[in-house]
Design a protein around this motif. Structure first.
Motif, PDB file in Angstrom:
ATOM      1  N   VAL A  28      30.088  66.102  42.413  1.00 61.82           N
ATOM      2  CA  VAL A  28      29.068  66.821  41.653  1.00 61.82           C
ATOM      3  C   VAL A  28      28.160  65.812  40.940  1.00 61.82           C
ATOM      4  O   VAL A  28      28.644  64.856  40.335  1.00 61.82           O
ATOM      5  CB  VAL A  28      29.703  67.764  40.617  1.00 61.82           C
ATOM      6  N   GLU A  29      26.864  66.028  41.012  1.00 63.61           N
ATOM      7  CA  GLU A  29      25.907  65.211  40.265  1.00 63.61           C
ATOM      8  C   GLU A  29      25.003  66.143  39.468  1.00 63.61           C
ATOM      9  O   GLU A  29      24.332  67.004  40.027  1.00 63.61           O
ATOM     10  CB  GLU A  29      25.060  64.338  41.187  1.00 63.61           C
ATOM     11  N   VAL A  30      25.005  65.959  38.166  1.00 57.79           N
ATOM     12  CA  VAL A  30      24.172  66.750  37.264  1.00 57.79           C
ATOM     13  C   VAL A  30      23.162  65.807  36.607  1.00 57.79           C
ATOM     14  O   VAL A  30      23.558  64.782  36.050  1.00 57.79           O
ATOM     15  CB  VAL A  30      25.014  67.471  36.199  1.00 57.79           C
ATOM     16  N   ILE A  31      21.890  66.147  36.685  1.00 55.13           N
ATOM     17  CA  ILE A  31      20.833  65.337  36.085  1.00 55.13           C
ATOM     18  C   ILE A  31      20.134  66.168  35.014  1.00 55.13           C
ATOM     19  O   ILE A  31      19.558  67.212  35.304  1.00 55.13           O
ATOM     20  CB  ILE A  31      19.812  64.861  37.136  1.00 55.13           C
ATOM     21  N   LEU A  32      20.205  65.694  33.772  1.00 61.32           N
ATOM     22  CA  LEU A  32      19.548  66.361  32.654  1.00 61.32           C
ATOM     23  C   LEU A  32      18.322  65.545  32.244  1.00 61.32           C
ATOM     24  O   LEU A  32      18.397  64.311  32.156  1.00 61.32           O
ATOM     25  CB  LEU A  32      20.479  66.496  31.455  1.00 61.32           C
ATOM     26  N   THR A  33      17.220  66.213  31.999  1.00 58.50           N
ATOM     27  CA  THR A  33      15.986  65.562  31.562  1.00 58.50           C
ATOM     28  C   THR A  33      15.607  66.088  30.183  1.00 58.50           C
ATOM     29  O   THR A  33      15.391  67.287  30.013  1.00 58.50           O
ATOM     30  CB  THR A  33      14.847  65.817  32.551  1.00 58.50           C
ATOM     31  N   PHE A  34      15.562  65.187  29.206  1.00 57.92           N
ATOM     32  CA  PHE A  34      15.213  65.533  27.835  1.00 57.92           C
ATOM     33  C   PHE A  34      13.741  65.188  27.635  1.00 57.92           C
ATOM     34  O   PHE A  34      13.371  64.006  27.543  1.00 57.92           O
ATOM     35  CB  PHE A  34      16.082  64.762  26.842  1.00 57.92           C
ATOM     36  N   ARG A  35      12.885  66.192  27.570  1.00 60.87           N
ATOM     37  CA  ARG A  35      11.444  65.989  27.518  1.00 60.87           C
ATOM     38  C   ARG A  35      11.004  65.469  26.148  1.00 60.87           C
ATOM     39  O   ARG A  35      11.286  66.087  25.117  1.00 60.87           O
ATOM     40  CB  ARG A  35      10.703  67.308  27.803  1.00 60.87           C
ATOM     41  N   GLY A  36      10.311  64.339  26.153  1.00 59.45           N
ATOM     42  CA  GLY A  36       9.760  63.787  24.922  1.00 59.45           C
ATOM     43  C   GLY A  36      10.759  63.052  24.051  1.00 59.45           C
ATOM     44  O   GLY A  36      10.452  62.729  22.900  1.00 59.45           O
ATOM     45  N   ALA A  37      11.943  62.768  24.583  1.00 60.34           N
ATOM     46  CA  ALA A  37      12.966  62.062  23.808  1.00 60.34           C
ATOM     47  C   ALA A  37      13.389  60.804  24.557  1.00 60.34           C
ATOM     48  O   ALA A  37      13.174  60.674  25.772  1.00 60.34           O
ATOM     49  CB  ALA A  37      14.173  62.959  23.548  1.00 60.34           C
ATOM     50  N   ARG A  38      13.970  59.870  23.828  1.00 59.78           N
ATOM     51  CA  ARG A  38      14.482  58.637  24.416  1.00 59.78           C
ATOM     52  C   ARG A  38      15.963  58.490  24.088  1.00 59.78           C
ATOM     53  O   ARG A  38      16.477  59.174  23.208  1.00 59.78           O
ATOM     54  CB  ARG A  38      13.728  57.416  23.876  1.00 59.78           C
ATOM     55  N   GLY A  39      16.610  57.591  24.802  1.00 65.47           N
ATOM     56  CA  GLY A  39      18.016  57.335  24.558  1.00 65.47           C
ATOM     57  C   GLY A  39      18.236  55.994  23.887  1.00 65.47           C
ATOM     58  O   GLY A  39      17.534  55.021  24.162  1.00 65.47           O
TER      59      GLY A  39
END
Length: 494
Positions: A346-357
């Protein structure tokens, strides 16, 4: 209602929710099922069929917090004022129960810009909005097909022998934003200016002391010359000293100041040895021999302060990130397999718009000086210390989480799982606080929008989950710095 053999609109679920004609009791029952699917627990409806409900449509809990829920399913889209008035009435009625949050479940379309103003109505009660888009997306999931058919009369799609991916992702935590980072930057500049002025004063004092020493030495030289002249005059008046074998007297090659001259020579030797020692110290890698303080003019002080400010501003984003990584907890991600079948690869990709890590560091290795320069290292004695290269954070080869900031300025988190059991939940906190979610100062957002996709072996389709949101916590950088300093002080005292 559409017949079973007629094609349905793509937005049929949303349309039937907005055109709700079934009244209050079914809406409360539907809301209870949606709350359960959204992760709320201990769901206890009040009186769906009517009767005193004590100012709430039901009680529920989430992550250990006590809350209430209220339902608003009018027919057709209402004005923002009408929606707000209903929410205010529900909030006022709920206060007697002292809840930590209120879930407002509604069939109304609430635009992104309107959600902030509605949430602000709660004051000390946190408002969680389950609006039209979120409720509709929930009901369109495969696992909610039976609920959708029961309440909206939309036929459930038969389940195939090879069921599709059905994942639910939930996020625990907040994004973080500093609100007055310039104030902290100016504090560092003021500290540096104070240091520069202090060293400049020391330099001026050194020059004054050197001048005074030079004047004393000159006076001593002149006195010495006078004494030597007097001594030579006295020696020339001495009677001849008869030699052992006769002849003229032997003239002594030194006077009575020989002992003092020897001490001066020894002192000069030591003074010459010190620079030699320093030159040898320079050969040790990493050793910086301190230079004497230098006297500066006001123009030179201003120039050095401006140069420091320019350098500090160029690395300030990394300074903010260092404090964020130390002072805040990481984002926790939970993935639940809602299907009654195993998922592999399983591969799950989450994209947090306008945020950085930002890497989560924690308080253990906090250094105040790193807030103004993350590359700063504490000084060590070069004669007793050998530099050891910093080791990269250890991760096993099967570590499931990777993240990066993409070219669009969004954070992408990729989670790779070898296997996900039916109806089981994977939690990122089992691997520690990996990534802190930050939003740069000045961004005009109160929440971060999150989308995610998932793929798995033997499944050709890509699962696209319902959009999520993460609230943005805005806090003074100076307040956070003081809190971190106080927390690390308490730790060091222990």
């Amino acid at each position: 209602m559409a017949k079973r053999d007629e094609p349905l609109r793509m937005d049929e679920t949303h349309k039937r929710l907005l055109d709700w004609t079934y009244g209050q009791p079914p809406s409360e029952r539907l809301a209870a099922l949606i709350l359960d699917d959204e992760g709320y627990r201990d769901i206890d409806p009040s009186h769906p069929l009517g009767g005193p409900d004590g100012g709430r449509d039901g009680h529920c809990t989430r992550d250990g917090e006590e809350g209430v829920w209220a339902v608003y399913f009018p027919r057709g889209q209402q004005s923002l004022k009408d929606i707000g008035d209903k929410l205010v009435a529900d909030i006022d009625a709920a206060r007697k129960h002292d809840p930590e949050f209120l879930v407002f479940v509604t069939n109304q379309e609430i635009r992104h810009s309107e959600r902030t103003s509605l949430r602000a109505l709660g004051g000390e009660i946190r408002i969680e909005l389950l609006h039209l888009e979120r409720v509709g997306t929930n009901l369109d999931r495969q696992r909610m097909a039976a609920v959708r058919e029961q309440f909206l009369k939309i036929p459930a799609t038969p389940v195939s022998d090879d069921p599709s991916i059905d994942l639910r992702v939930s996020l625990v935590g907040t994004a973080h934003m500093f609100t007055d980072d310039n104030k902290v930057l100016n504090h560092w500049v003021a500290i540096r200016e104070k240091e520069i002025r202090k060293k400049s004063e020391q330099g001026h004092a050194r020059l004054r002391a050197e001048q005074e020493k030079k004047e004393r030495a000159e006076a001593e030289r002149r006195a010495q010359q006078a004494r030597q002249a007097a001594e030579k005059a006295r020696e020339t008046r001495m009677e001849p000293f008869p030699g052992r074998f006769g002849g003229s007297a032997i003239e002594m090659p030194w006077g009575g100041d020989f002992l003092r001259d020897s001490k001066i020579f020894d002192a000069v030797t030591m003074e010459q040895a010190v620079p030699d020692f320093i030159s040898r110290m320079r050969g040790i890698q990493g050793v910086e021999v301190p230079q004497p303080p230098e006297p500066l003019s006001e123009e030179e002080i201003a120039s050095r302060v401006a140069a420091y400010r320019t350098t500090l501003e160029s690395r300030w984003p990394s300074c903010r990130d260092y404090l964020a990584g130390v002072g805040w907890d990481g984002m926790h991600i939970r993935i639940k397999n809602e299907a009654k079948s195993f998922l592999t690869d399983v591969e799950v990709i989450l994209t947090f718009r306008g945020a950085r890590g930002v890497d989560h560091e924690g308080l253990d290795d906090f250094e105040l000086m790193k807030v103004q320069d993350p590359a700063w290292e504490p000084p060590r004695d070069p004669l007793y210390y050998t530099a050891i290269p910093a080791m990269a954070r250890f991760r096993s080869k099967d570590f499931p989480i990777e993240w990066r900031d993409n070219d669009d300025g969004d954070l992408e988190v990729t989670i790779t799982l070898a296997r996900l059991r039916p109806l089981s939940e994977w939690r990122s906190e089992d691997y520690g606080d990996e990534v802190v979610l930050v939003v740069d100062p000045g961004a005009d957002i109160d929440e971060v929008s999150v989308t995610f996709t998932a793929t798995a072996r033997t499944h050709d389709d890509v699962f696209e989950g319902a959009p999520l949101t993460v609230p943005v916590e805005k806090i003074s950088m100076l307040d956070k710095l003081l809190a971190v300093m106080e927390a690390t002080k308490d730790t060091s005292d222990d």
